[in-house]
Structure formats: C-alpha cells, structure tokens
Design a protein around this motif. Structure first.
Motif, PDB file in Angstrom:
ATOM      1  N   ASP A  30      -7.133  -1.315   9.924  1.00  0.00           N
ATOM      2  CA  ASP A  30      -6.227  -0.293  10.465  1.00  0.00           C
ATOM      3  C   ASP A  30      -6.641   1.121  10.088  1.00  0.00           C
ATOM      4  O   ASP A  30      -6.041   2.084  10.574  1.00  0.00           O
ATOM      5  N   ALA A  31      -7.642   1.261   9.233  1.00  0.00           N
ATOM      6  CA  ALA A  31      -8.072   2.596   8.810  1.00  0.00           C
ATOM      7  C   ALA A  31      -9.493   2.914   9.247  1.00  0.00           C
ATOM      8  O   ALA A  31      -9.959   4.036   9.031  1.00  0.00           O
ATOM      9  N   GLY A  32     -10.220   1.948   9.840  1.00  0.00           N
ATOM     10  CA  GLY A  32     -11.583   2.205  10.279  1.00  0.00           C
ATOM     11  C   GLY A  32     -12.506   2.617   9.162  1.00  0.00           C
ATOM     12  O   GLY A  32     -13.344   3.511   9.329  1.00  0.00           O
ATOM     13  N   ARG A  33     -12.393   1.958   8.014  1.00  0.00           N
ATOM     14  CA  ARG A  33     -13.156   2.350   6.832  1.00  0.00           C
ATOM     15  C   ARG A  33     -13.715   1.128   6.107  1.00  0.00           C
ATOM     16  O   ARG A  33     -13.154   0.036   6.156  1.00  0.00           O
ATOM     17  N   LYS A  64     -14.974  -1.906 -12.263  1.00  0.00           N
ATOM     18  CA  LYS A  64     -13.785  -1.448 -12.992  1.00  0.00           C
ATOM     19  C   LYS A  64     -12.610  -1.151 -12.066  1.00  0.00           C
ATOM     20  O   LYS A  64     -11.544  -0.708 -12.536  1.00  0.00           O
ATOM     21  N   GLY A  65     -12.810  -1.365 -10.753  1.00  0.00           N
ATOM     22  CA  GLY A  65     -11.728  -1.114  -9.807  1.00  0.00           C
ATOM     23  C   GLY A  65     -11.595   0.332  -9.377  1.00  0.00           C
ATOM     24  O   GLY A  65     -10.547   0.739  -8.859  1.00  0.00           O
ATOM     25  N   GLU A  66     -12.658   1.116  -9.554  1.00  0.00           N
ATOM     26  CA  GLU A  66     -12.634   2.525  -9.172  1.00  0.00           C
ATOM     27  C   GLU A  66     -13.306   2.706  -7.810  1.00  0.00           C
ATOM     28  O   GLU A  66     -14.421   2.205  -7.598  1.00  0.00           O
ATOM     29  N   LEU A  67     -12.656   3.402  -6.894  1.00  0.00           N
ATOM     30  CA  LEU A  67     -13.238   3.690  -5.582  1.00  0.00           C
ATOM     31  C   LEU A  67     -14.363   4.701  -5.744  1.00  0.00           C
ATOM     32  O   LEU A  67     -14.151   5.792  -6.268  1.00  0.00           O
ATOM     33  N   ASP A  68     -15.588   4.321  -5.309  1.00  0.00           N
ATOM     34  CA  ASP A  68     -16.701   5.256  -5.469  1.00  0.00           C
ATOM     35  C   ASP A  68     -17.393   5.571  -4.154  1.00  0.00           C
ATOM     36  O   ASP A  68     -18.287   6.419  -4.126  1.00  0.00           O
ATOM     37  N   ARG A  69     -16.981   4.922  -3.061  1.00  0.00           N
ATOM     38  CA  ARG A  69     -17.615   5.220  -1.784  1.00  0.00           C
ATOM     39  C   ARG A  69     -16.696   4.816  -0.638  1.00  0.00           C
ATOM     40  O   ARG A  69     -15.989   3.815  -0.718  1.00  0.00           O
ATOM     41  N   GLU A  70     -16.737   5.597   0.426  1.00  0.00           N
ATOM     42  CA  GLU A  70     -15.930   5.342   1.616  1.00  0.00           C
ATOM     43  C   GLU A  70     -16.778   5.654   2.838  1.00  0.00           C
ATOM     44  O   GLU A  70     -17.381   6.724   2.922  1.00  0.00           O
ATOM     45  N   ILE A  71     -16.876   4.701   3.761  1.00  0.00           N
ATOM     46  CA  ILE A  71     -17.689   4.874   4.956  1.00  0.00           C
ATOM     47  C   ILE A  71     -16.802   4.695   6.186  1.00  0.00           C
ATOM     48  O   ILE A  71     -16.103   3.683   6.318  1.00  0.00           O
ATOM     49  N   ALA A  72     -16.841   5.681   7.079  1.00  0.00           N
ATOM     50  CA  ALA A  72     -16.064   5.619   8.312  1.00  0.00           C
ATOM     51  C   ALA A  72     -16.794   4.767   9.341  1.00  0.00           C
ATOM     52  O   ALA A  72     -18.024   4.804   9.444  1.00  0.00           O
ATOM     53  N   LEU A  73     -16.035   4.002  10.129  1.00  0.00           N
ATOM     54  CA  LEU A  73     -16.575   3.146  11.164  1.00  0.00           C
ATOM     55  C   LEU A  73     -16.014   3.543  12.528  1.00  0.00           C
ATOM     56  O   LEU A  73     -14.937   4.125  12.616  1.00  0.00           O
ATOM     57  N   PRO A  74     -16.733   3.206  13.608  1.00  0.00           N
ATOM     58  CA  PRO A  74     -16.243   3.566  14.941  1.00  0.00           C
ATOM     59  C   PRO A  74     -15.027   2.758  15.387  1.00  0.00           C
ATOM     60  O   PRO A  74     -14.315   3.177  16.295  1.00  0.00           O
ATOM     61  N   ALA A  75     -14.797   1.594  14.793  1.00  0.00           N
ATOM     62  CA  ALA A  75     -13.696   0.716  15.186  1.00  0.00           C
ATOM     63  C   ALA A  75     -12.580   0.795  14.146  1.00  0.00           C
ATOM     64  O   ALA A  75     -12.835   0.909  12.945  1.00  0.00           O
ATOM     65  N   SER A  76     -11.337   0.708  14.609  1.00  0.00           N
ATOM     66  CA  SER A  76     -10.196   0.935  13.724  1.00  0.00           C
ATOM     67  C   SER A  76      -9.868  -0.254  12.834  1.00  0.00           C
ATOM     68  O   SER A  76      -9.231  -0.092  11.791  1.00  0.00           O
ATOM     69  N   LYS A  77     -10.290  -1.480  13.245  1.00  0.00           N
ATOM     70  CA  LYS A  77      -9.862  -2.673  12.520  1.00  0.00           C
ATOM     71  C   LYS A  77     -11.059  -3.507  12.052  1.00  0.00           C
ATOM     72  O   LYS A  77     -11.287  -4.617  12.540  1.00  0.00           O
ATOM     73  N   PRO A  78     -11.837  -2.997  11.078  1.00  0.00           N
ATOM     74  CA  PRO A  78     -12.898  -3.830  10.512  1.00  0.00           C
ATOM     75  C   PRO A  78     -12.274  -5.027   9.808  1.00  0.00           C
ATOM     76  O   PRO A  78     -11.233  -4.898   9.147  1.00  0.00           O
ATOM     77  N   SER A  79     -12.905  -6.198   9.945  1.00  0.00           N
ATOM     78  CA  SER A  79     -12.275  -7.415   9.449  1.00  0.00           C
ATOM     79  C   SER A  79     -13.022  -8.072   8.286  1.00  0.00           C
ATOM     80  O   SER A  79     -12.392  -8.645   7.395  1.00  0.00           O
ATOM     81  N   MET A  80     -14.355  -8.031   8.312  1.00  0.00           N
ATOM     82  CA  MET A  80     -15.127  -8.614   7.209  1.00  0.00           C
ATOM     83  C   MET A  80     -16.544  -8.069   7.266  1.00  0.00           C
ATOM     84  O   MET A  80     -17.044  -7.704   8.347  1.00  0.00           O
ATOM     85  N   CYS A  81     -17.195  -8.006   6.106  1.00  0.00           N
ATOM     86  CA  CYS A  81     -18.558  -7.489   6.034  1.00  0.00           C
ATOM     87  C   CYS A  81     -19.437  -8.485   5.292  1.00  0.00           C
ATOM     88  O   CYS A  81     -18.959  -9.289   4.487  1.00  0.00           O
TER      89      CYS A  81
END
Length: 302
Positions: A225-228, A235-252
């Motif tokens: 729902d965020a296209g990311r 350690k559970g710290e967010l260190d990277r965020e990549i935007a995608l063309p589709a709004s609902k990525p499901s698995m990588c």
C-alpha cells in the motif's frame, strides 16, 4: 536513507492479480512466482524471456523446490507435492492438511528455513473479517505437518531467517497489526522462541508483506500500500527505503547469477490500478542476497 534505485518492469513476465512468492531457481536461470487467485505458478527464464505457466485446481500461495526439482506447495486445502512438466502440465498430490478453524482459509506466505524445513502460515481470505485464527506451521523433512507453532495471526507474512539461521522473522500484514516479529530459532529442533517486536510499521509506512534477508543479515520487507521496499538492520533500525512504480509490492527475492538482483512481485488493486500494478520488477539494491534453501525432504513423484 531513501535510495534512488531504478526498478525495471519485466514485461515478459505478464501481469498478475495477486503476484506472490518469487523464487529464484539458479539451475535454470529462472524466476518462479504465483498468481494466487488465478491458481497459477509461473516461470520466466530471464535470458530468453521464455514464460511457462502451470494452473492448479485450487489456489497456490507459496512453494519451494526440493533438490530433484519437485515442488512442495501450500495451497487452499493443505500441503501438496507437485511435479512440473515443461509442457505446462502439473500433477499435485496432497501430503498433509491442518485442521482449519474457520471457513474460507488457505495457506499464505511460506519458505524453507536454513535446514530445509518448509514453513507456511494460514489466513482467512476475507481480510475484512480480521479473524485472528491464522497460524504458522512447520512441514518437516519427513513430510509431517506440525501443530500450530505460532497462532493468533490475522494475515501471516514476512517469513525469513538470518544468515546463520538463528533468528526467524514473521509478520502480520493486516492493517490492524502491521508488525514484524523476531524469534530466537533452534536450528536443531526447528523451534522458535522469545517472540519480540522487530519492526512496527505504524511508525513507518505501508504494511509488512513478503520479505527477504540479504547477506549482511538485513531484512527487506515489501511495504504494501506504500509502494516501497524497506530494509531493516539486524537491530531493527530502518536504514534504506526504495520507491517502486507499483503501490502494492507483495514479496521480494534475490536472484541473478550473483544474487545481486532483487525481484519484486506486486498485487493489482481492485480500484485505481495503474499500468505497473501486478507486474514483476527487478532492481539492483547494491547488496547481495542468499541462496534460497531447498526443501530437504523427499517429495513423491506425482
């Protein structure tokens, strides 16, 4: 934190309604995935762009290969052993089934741990009911299906293991949950313990869907729902965020000859869908992945 990475749409892969469970098959140079409501498993041979699909009698949500190229799959009614023919014919044999506590359930996200046990969780397909009757199961190397290992799940997702196999990750992607948990994992017995919150996506964006772990031990989750794509350190710290063309990525899933390509399946929303929604994407995130373990048991020839 945000990374400018271009995601390439793989048009030869076609478009799915609910694309899920990408699996890289190194021996074939091919990516496999499923389209759940279409009851379909798809293969794309990357260099030739040759596409093959297999259709089943019921929905298939997750799967893994054994060393002989046969498939163990979590479907609507249970665990199946599947033989795939290059002609597009698939033969499936039911191997085990849980006792579903509600109607309208199926398996959802699944994969093998580092020792080759296949794990998969269940969910009520109508997410509007928010039924917390889903559970995580272990299908061992002797083809025995466990009792529920983790229960009380609404929309089970995000299964992955750390590189050393000592940490298991699991998420619940329902809008009321949006949590990724970490567990200590006993590799000898296949037993998770010490469940704790690893990432609460109420503090970030989207819902935590399917996931993968890279060679650095970082956890990549599809922010549905965020296209990311979101990458969390051990350690559970967010260190990277990549935007995608589709709004609902499901698995990588990591793939390619060097495991440096990240493939992402997506879902086509029922309303306001764009041309990109439902397609498979490939990108180079600048890190290397880990080989996907085979199922270590012997599957029957269906």
């Amino acid at each position: 934190m945000s990374a400018a990475v271009r995601a390439e749409r793989l048009d030869a892969a076609g478009r799915a309604t609910v694309g899920e469970c990408p699996v890289w098959r190194a021996q074939e140079g091919a990516l496999y995935w499923v389209d759940i409501p279409a009851r379909r498993l798809v293969r794309l041979e990357i260099e030739s762009a040759r596409r093959t699909e297999w259709t089943f009698d019921e929905q298939v949500a997750c799967f893994a290969f054994d060393s002989a190229g046969r498939v163990v799959a979590g479907m609507e009614s249970g665990m199946f052993g599947v033989t795939l023919a290059d002609t597009g014919e698939a033969r499936a044999t039911k191997l085990a089934a849980p006792s579903f506590p509600a109607k309208g359930m199926r398996f959802n996200d699944g994969r093998c741990d580092r020792q080759g046990r296949f794990w998969a969780g269940t969910m009520v397909q109508d997410m509007s009911l928010a039924s917390a009757v889903g559970a995580l199961y272990r299908f061992d190397r002797n083809r025995a299906l466990s009792a529920p290992i983790v229960d009380g799940l609404i929309t089970q997702n995000g299964l992955a293991w750390s590189p050393d196999g000592r940490t298991m990750y699991l998420s619940d992607s329902h809008p009321l949950r949006r949590i990724v948990w970490a567990f200590d994992f006993d590799a000898d017995t296949g037993t998770p313990s010490n469940q704790r919150v690893f990432a609460d996506l109420h503090h970030y964006t989207g819902r935590p869907d399917g996931a993968a772990v890279d060679a650095d031990g970082c956890y990549w989750t599809c922010a549905n729902d965020a296209g990311r794509l979101l990458r969390f350190t051990p350690k559970g710290e967010l260190d990277r965020e990549i935007a995608l063309p589709a709004s609902k990525p499901s698995m990588c899933a990591f793939g390619g000859s060097d495991l440096k390509t990240l493939y992402v399946t997506t879902i086509r929303p029922a309303t306001n869908a764009t041309d990109d929604d439902g397609h498979v994407f490939a990108l180079n995130p600048g890190v290397q992945g880990l080989p996907e373990p085979d199922y270590a048991g012997m599957l029957p020839v269906a």
